[in-house]
Motif scaffolding. Structure first.
Motif, PDB file in Angstrom:
ATOM      1  N   GLY A  46     -39.125  -7.880 -49.996  1.00 11.76           N
ATOM      2  CA  GLY A  46     -37.668  -8.018 -50.086  1.00 11.76           C
ATOM      3  C   GLY A  46     -37.133  -9.356 -49.654  1.00 11.76           C
ATOM      4  O   GLY A  46     -35.924  -9.586 -49.755  1.00 11.76           O
ATOM      5  N   ASN A  47     -37.977 -10.266 -49.170  1.00 22.59           N
ATOM      6  CA  ASN A  47     -37.524 -11.589 -48.730  1.00 22.59           C
ATOM      7  C   ASN A  47     -38.082 -12.674 -49.645  1.00 22.59           C
ATOM      8  O   ASN A  47     -39.131 -12.510 -50.275  1.00 22.59           O
ATOM      9  CB  ASN A  47     -37.971 -11.855 -47.288  1.00 22.59           C
ATOM     10  CG  ASN A  47     -37.350 -10.883 -46.309  1.00 22.59           C
ATOM     11  OD1 ASN A  47     -36.147 -10.627 -46.357  1.00 22.59           O
ATOM     12  ND2 ASN A  47     -38.165 -10.319 -45.425  1.00 22.59           N
ATOM     13  N   LEU A  48     -37.366 -13.802 -49.694  1.00 23.50           N
ATOM     14  CA  LEU A  48     -37.805 -14.938 -50.497  1.00 23.50           C
ATOM     15  C   LEU A  48     -38.472 -15.984 -49.614  1.00 23.50           C
ATOM     16  O   LEU A  48     -37.942 -16.371 -48.568  1.00 23.50           O
ATOM     17  CB  LEU A  48     -36.611 -15.565 -51.236  1.00 23.50           C
ATOM     18  CG  LEU A  48     -35.958 -14.698 -52.316  1.00 23.50           C
ATOM     19  CD1 LEU A  48     -34.742 -15.396 -52.906  1.00 23.50           C
ATOM     20  CD2 LEU A  48     -36.961 -14.347 -53.417  1.00 23.50           C
ATOM     21  N   TRP A  49     -39.651 -16.450 -50.071  1.00 19.09           N
ATOM     22  CA  TRP A  49     -40.415 -17.453 -49.345  1.00 19.09           C
ATOM     23  C   TRP A  49     -40.755 -18.593 -50.302  1.00 19.09           C
ATOM     24  O   TRP A  49     -40.750 -18.434 -51.512  1.00 19.09           O
ATOM     25  CB  TRP A  49     -41.726 -16.839 -48.813  1.00 19.09           C
ATOM     26  CG  TRP A  49     -41.498 -15.684 -47.876  1.00 19.09           C
ATOM     27  CD1 TRP A  49     -41.189 -14.408 -48.217  1.00 19.09           C
ATOM     28  CD2 TRP A  49     -41.535 -15.731 -46.446  1.00 19.09           C
ATOM     29  NE1 TRP A  49     -41.044 -13.626 -47.097  1.00 19.09           N
ATOM     30  CE2 TRP A  49     -41.253 -14.414 -45.989  1.00 19.09           C
ATOM     31  CE3 TRP A  49     -41.803 -16.720 -45.496  1.00 19.09           C
ATOM     32  CZ2 TRP A  49     -41.212 -14.087 -44.641  1.00 19.09           C
ATOM     33  CZ3 TRP A  49     -41.765 -16.393 -44.153  1.00 19.09           C
ATOM     34  CH2 TRP A  49     -41.471 -15.101 -43.731  1.00 19.09           C
ATOM     35  N   PRO A  74     -39.396 -19.343 -45.016  1.00 16.06           N
ATOM     36  CA  PRO A  74     -38.259 -18.721 -45.711  1.00 16.06           C
ATOM     37  C   PRO A  74     -37.561 -19.738 -46.612  1.00 16.06           C
ATOM     38  O   PRO A  74     -37.440 -20.914 -46.276  1.00 16.06           O
ATOM     39  CB  PRO A  74     -37.351 -18.278 -44.552  1.00 16.06           C
ATOM     40  CG  PRO A  74     -38.271 -18.144 -43.386  1.00 16.06           C
ATOM     41  CD  PRO A  74     -39.306 -19.212 -43.557  1.00 16.06           C
ATOM     42  N   MET A  75     -37.137 -19.286 -47.764  1.00 18.46           N
ATOM     43  CA  MET A  75     -36.487 -20.189 -48.718  1.00 18.46           C
ATOM     44  C   MET A  75     -35.200 -20.749 -48.129  1.00 18.46           C
ATOM     45  O   MET A  75     -34.397 -20.028 -47.538  1.00 18.46           O
ATOM     46  CB  MET A  75     -36.171 -19.454 -50.017  1.00 18.46           C
ATOM     47  CG  MET A  75     -35.666 -20.378 -51.125  1.00 18.46           C
ATOM     48  SD  MET A  75     -34.958 -19.498 -52.528  1.00 18.46           S
ATOM     49  CE  MET A  75     -33.336 -19.127 -51.866  1.00 18.46           C
ATOM     50  N   GLU A  76     -35.006 -22.059 -48.283  1.00 20.20           N
ATOM     51  CA  GLU A  76     -33.776 -22.713 -47.854  1.00 20.20           C
ATOM     52  C   GLU A  76     -33.137 -23.401 -49.051  1.00 20.20           C
ATOM     53  O   GLU A  76     -33.825 -23.986 -49.878  1.00 20.20           O
ATOM     54  CB  GLU A  76     -34.057 -23.745 -46.756  1.00 20.20           C
ATOM     55  CG  GLU A  76     -34.553 -23.131 -45.447  1.00 20.20           C
ATOM     56  CD  GLU A  76     -34.732 -24.184 -44.378  1.00 20.20           C
ATOM     57  OE1 GLU A  76     -34.454 -25.373 -44.659  1.00 20.20           O
ATOM     58  OE2 GLU A  76     -35.143 -23.825 -43.258  1.00 20.20           O
ATOM     59  N   ILE A  77     -31.814 -23.344 -49.110  1.00 18.69           N
ATOM     60  CA  ILE A  77     -31.085 -24.012 -50.192  1.00 18.69           C
ATOM     61  C   ILE A  77     -31.038 -25.506 -49.902  1.00 18.69           C
ATOM     62  O   ILE A  77     -30.616 -25.935 -48.831  1.00 18.69           O
ATOM     63  CB  ILE A  77     -29.659 -23.459 -50.326  1.00 18.69           C
ATOM     64  CG1 ILE A  77     -29.700 -21.955 -50.630  1.00 18.69           C
ATOM     65  CG2 ILE A  77     -28.904 -24.212 -51.406  1.00 18.69           C
ATOM     66  CD1 ILE A  77     -30.376 -21.626 -51.951  1.00 18.69           C
ATOM     67  N   ASN A  78     -31.513 -26.304 -50.845  1.00 17.36           N
ATOM     68  CA  ASN A  78     -31.498 -27.758 -50.717  1.00 17.36           C
ATOM     69  C   ASN A  78     -30.786 -28.330 -51.937  1.00 17.36           C
ATOM     70  O   ASN A  78     -31.195 -28.089 -53.072  1.00 17.36           O
ATOM     71  CB  ASN A  78     -32.938 -28.295 -50.641  1.00 17.36           C
ATOM     72  CG  ASN A  78     -32.992 -29.784 -50.374  1.00 17.36           C
ATOM     73  OD1 ASN A  78     -32.235 -30.556 -50.945  1.00 17.36           O
ATOM     74  ND2 ASN A  78     -33.910 -30.198 -49.506  1.00 17.36           N
ATOM     75  N   SER A  79     -29.703 -29.085 -51.709  1.00 19.29           N
ATOM     76  CA  SER A  79     -28.903 -29.575 -52.834  1.00 19.29           C
ATOM     77  C   SER A  79     -29.654 -30.569 -53.702  1.00 19.29           C
ATOM     78  O   SER A  79     -29.239 -30.864 -54.813  1.00 19.29           O
ATOM     79  CB  SER A  79     -27.612 -30.227 -52.317  1.00 19.29           C
ATOM     80  OG  SER A  79     -27.909 -31.369 -51.530  1.00 19.29           O
ATOM     81  N   GLY A  80     -30.779 -31.092 -53.195  1.00 15.14           N
ATOM     82  CA  GLY A  80     -31.556 -32.026 -53.988  1.00 15.14           C
ATOM     83  C   GLY A  80     -32.648 -31.358 -54.798  1.00 15.14           C
ATOM     84  O   GLY A  80     -33.408 -32.036 -55.496  1.00 15.14           O
TER      85      GLY A  80
END
Length: 409
Positions: A46-49, A74-80
């Motif tokens: 259930g989690n994104l990695w 854990p997945m992190e949002i990166n604008s690049g």
């Protein structure tokens, strides 16, 4: 070739065969490499990695990656980061070669062996029926059957580097290195058609990112309604920079259609020479010769030679594509004749212009645009000078101008 729709939900395994989860996303980092997949995002419990992608194997049964030297985070949002599924699928793109706005149905991926592992690169986007069907049937039919969809005749691929992604976030647009330079290489009329096809948010984002000169060329080609919309979406100083690059008559037309307060604010932001030219034209009603003329033209003394006329043309800073006629002035600065540029080019350099001049047909600044169009038709003119009461030239109406306003009707 693999397609993104084939890879989403594939099992993700390590080199030892351990299953970590299912592939949910592939990530490109444009600042490092514009089409290389550098990271993979997968779902587990259930989690994104996410992990850096060192690819050991890929087929329709699963994706195998090197996990021994990295640990999933854990997945992190990166604008690049460009997420192929989230940021590209279903998004509007500008197909530069096709001169149109289209929607992405799938992404073609190329697998290449390199240094004992594999690279996965985005090679093309599919805007055809085959891409739409692959997505529609995903999970409903065997993956091997879907693989055959890449051979269907309705596949319509666009190379990865032949389109611009429409990104509305300015900061993210910079990080993703979306510049719209390719759009600027199109003919302004084609670029204008593309602008009209874009959704409003995407349209404003693209237009605001363009070089000032390119934006000015496009602004001169779109409808008055869209001109207002594009300018109203800009800060006054940015709008002024663009309008300064337009021909004075086109700039005046744009400002005349804006609310008076906004028009005046943009005028204040413009450089003095351009501001004065445009402000003068705004004094005339739009449907008159004065309101339709441009103040950029070439006039020389009637005693000048062909060589002098050619030198004046080379020194001319206005749009040279619209220069079809050189106008002659007498000692009092009054219009005395007109010479087609084609005639000058065929003449000996020492030939006097007055010896090859035609009678100068002119129109008063107050004359209605309908009368101007009638003169063009009657005398087969390419350019018509607009004069004051003393027959001094104030500006010129060109055939292109006449065609433009007649097409508005």
């Amino acid at each position: 070739m693999f397609y993104l729709t084939e890879l989403i939900n594939l099992p993700l395994r390590g080199g030892d065969g351990h299953r970590y989860g299912n592939v949910r996303e592939l990530v490109v980092e444009p600042e490092a490499d514009d089409n290389l997949v550098r990271r993979v995002i997968y779902r587990h419990n259930g989690n994104l990695w996410e992990v850096p992608l060192r690819l050991l194997g890929l087929d329709l049964e699963g994706m195998t990656v090197e996990m021994r030297q990295v640990s999933p985070v854990p997945m992190e949002i990166n604008s690049g980061h460009l997420l192929l599924r989230h940021d590209v699928l279903d998004q509007q793109i500008i197909d530069v070669n096709g001169r149109r706005v289209v929607r992405v149905n799938d992404i073609g991926m190329d697998l290449r062996e390199k240094d004992g592992s594999y690279e996965l690169r985005a090679q093309q986007v599919d805007i055809g029926v085959s891409g739409a069907l692959r997505r529609l049937l995903q999970g409903a039919v065997p993956r091997a059957w879907l693989k055959g969809a890449s051979e269907w005749p309705n596949s319509r691929p666009i190379p990865w580097r032949a389109f611009d992604l429409v990104e509305t976030d300015p900061a993210r647009r910079i990080r993703l290195q979306i510049t719209y330079r390719a759009l600027g290489r199109l003919h302004p009329a084609d670029a204008a058609d593309i602008m009209e096809e874009l959704a409003p948010a995407g349209r404003d984002a693209v237009f605001g990112s363009l070089d000032h000169e390119v934006a000015a060329d496009i602004l001169g080609e779109v409808t008055p309604k869209l001109q207002r919309s594009l300018i109203e979406g800009l800060e006054s100083d940015h709008a002024a920079d663009i309008i300064e690059e337009m021909e004075p008559d086109e700039a005046a037309d744009v400002l005349a259609d804006l609310p008076a307060e906004q028009s005046e604010e943009i005028l204040r932001e413009m450089e003095a020479p351009e501001r004065e030219d445009v402000a003068d034209l705004l004094e005339y009603p739009e449907d008159t010769a004065g309101g339709r003329m441009t103040t950029e033209f070439i006039a020389v003394p009637e005693s000048a030679t062909a060589a002098a006329a050619i030198a004046a043309t080379r020194a001319f800073e206005g749009p040279i594509s619209g220069v079809t006629t050189i106008f002659l002035l007498n000692d009092e600065g009054q219009l005395s004749g007109a010479v087609p540029v084609s005639r000058i080019l065929l003449a000996a350099p020492s030939n006097l212009l007055q010896d090859m001049a035609d009678e100068a047909i002119a129109v008063e600044r107050e004359r209605a645009e309908a009368d101007v169009a009638e003169l063009f038709n009657k005398y087969n003119l390419l350019a018509l000078p607009v004069v004051d009461d003393q027959r001094r030239v104030l500006g010129v109406v060109t055939a292109d101008d006449v065609i433009s306003w007649l097409s508005e009707d």
